[in-house]
Design an enzyme around this catalytic site. Sequence first.
Site, PDB file in Angstrom:
ATOM      1  N   LYS A   1      -3.860 -10.420   0.996  1.00  0.00           N
ATOM      2  CA  LYS A   1      -2.550 -10.741   0.421  1.00  0.00           C
ATOM      3  C   LYS A   1      -2.730 -11.811  -0.632  1.00  0.00           C
ATOM      4  CE  LYS A   1       1.795  -9.503   0.924  1.00  0.00           C
ATOM      5  NZ  LYS A   1       2.334  -8.205   1.355  1.00  0.00           N
TER       6      LYS A   1
ATOM      7  N   ASP B   1       4.507  -6.980  -4.242  1.00  0.00           N
ATOM      8  CA  ASP B   1       5.282  -7.519  -3.126  1.00  0.00           C
ATOM      9  C   ASP B   1       6.529  -8.160  -3.745  1.00  0.00           C
ATOM     10  OD1 ASP B   1       5.128  -8.027  -0.085  1.00  0.00           O
ATOM     11  OD2 ASP B   1       5.552 -10.025  -0.831  1.00  0.00           O
TER      12      ASP B   1
END
Length: 437
Positions: A121, A161
């Site tokens: 991430k 995201d």
Amino acid sequence: MEPKQYPPKYMGSMMGPVHTSAFENAMKQFDAAAKVMKLKPDQVAMIKEPRRVVEVRLPVRMDDGSIQNFKGYRVHHNNARGPAKGGIRFHPDVNVDEVKALAFWMTFKCAVVNIPMGGGKGGVIVDPTKLSLGELERLARRYMAELIDVVGPDRDVPAPDVNTGPRIMGWMMDTYSMHHGGDFIPAVITGKPLEIGGSLGRNKATAQGMVFCVREAAKVLKLNLKGATVAIQGFGNAGSFAAKLLAEGGCKILAISDIGGGFHNREKGIDPDKAIEYVKEHKTLAGFEKAASVSRYDDPLKLLEEPVDILIPAALENQITVNNATRIRPKVIAECANGPCTFEADQILTENNVFIIPDILCNAGGVTVSYLEWVQNRMGYYWTAEKVQEDLERIMVTAFDDVYETSLTYNVNMRIAAFIVAIDRVVRASEIRGLYA
Ligand code: NAD
């Protein structure tokens, strides 16, 4: 570890800020599943903590000629089953604790749907609404340039995201390609525009995967989805497609919210297309009550307490906490967001018989179609929307069944069951590979 501190505006004025660490929450989820599985300390040691945490400084030339420094992160949690995979978030609240938690969830999300990817991430501390398009592009390119040796089609494959999307993915793919002699390397990042190697079906994939899960949950709960009532927190990629797809399936959307406020129409419901059009024009739902027959919540967090059949958190982490969990009583919570419920809130909801489709299963449609995009990029052959949808459905339904069966076998809730399924796969891959050096 920095505690995550939401400004009061994010948590609602009535309750005051809640200080919850997303990573601590993730660790508690892991420990609970590890205990049920009787995981050995060596197995825990191999897979629990992130493998690599990278922090980068990102100097950007602003339009006024000045230089502004931003801070970014990329975390690789685990790559035993494949390259790290996970989105990049642009948000003022990004911090290393949050990125570590999100990378952790990616490892187990990929494992629960059994795609050959690990967990990663990234994030940049920035409010992108305050940047011009040029500043945003320079920031996105600099982030990719700083991480040029950290990412790669066989190493780490980022994706969109919160506050990032196809355009930013395109700039990042171009930057990576230019650093590799100008080769065309689309498989380095997913969620790209279709014109440069994106996949059909990627834009709605997260919500579509959730809809498949909700459909399967409705079967086991004997819940009729025709006319089932829904509230959705967050109206970006995940939330807006969730509203549209559920409405197309016959559900009634009673309430929606985003950073601009929360809105409901308990009698007639809300037309998702109207809301989507409104957000296209105005950027957020702020002022939606003037354009549609809806009422505005005084405190948008009250949306979570709306007495509906299906509640969909599709915004940020830590929205359902001990402060509000006892008042949240839908039949199903379908977690499009990552980490919307704290560990403690989970216990309360489980005691109250709320059926939670946990994030690592429920929102895995996004990474699943990202994986399909990566496969298409590597083949250089592109599938029809129908083929993508068919594969997504098969993968999501199989994953739901695996998790549901595990929840019955171990007599645990769906979240613990999802971790049991996923941890088992990650442990097996780690043990087969063994330790290097
Ligand atoms: P997005 O940026 O497209 O949308 C985020 C939405 O949340 C926006 O509507 C924003 O206004 C709203 N929001 C922000 N703060 C809020 C608050 N306090 N209250 C209510 N709404 C608020 O992001 P997204 O891609 O839709 O992601 C949403 C969530 O879904 C995140 O948790 C993300 O990690 C998760 N997720 C997204 C994907 C994907 O493919 N997009 C995949 C898996 C998980």
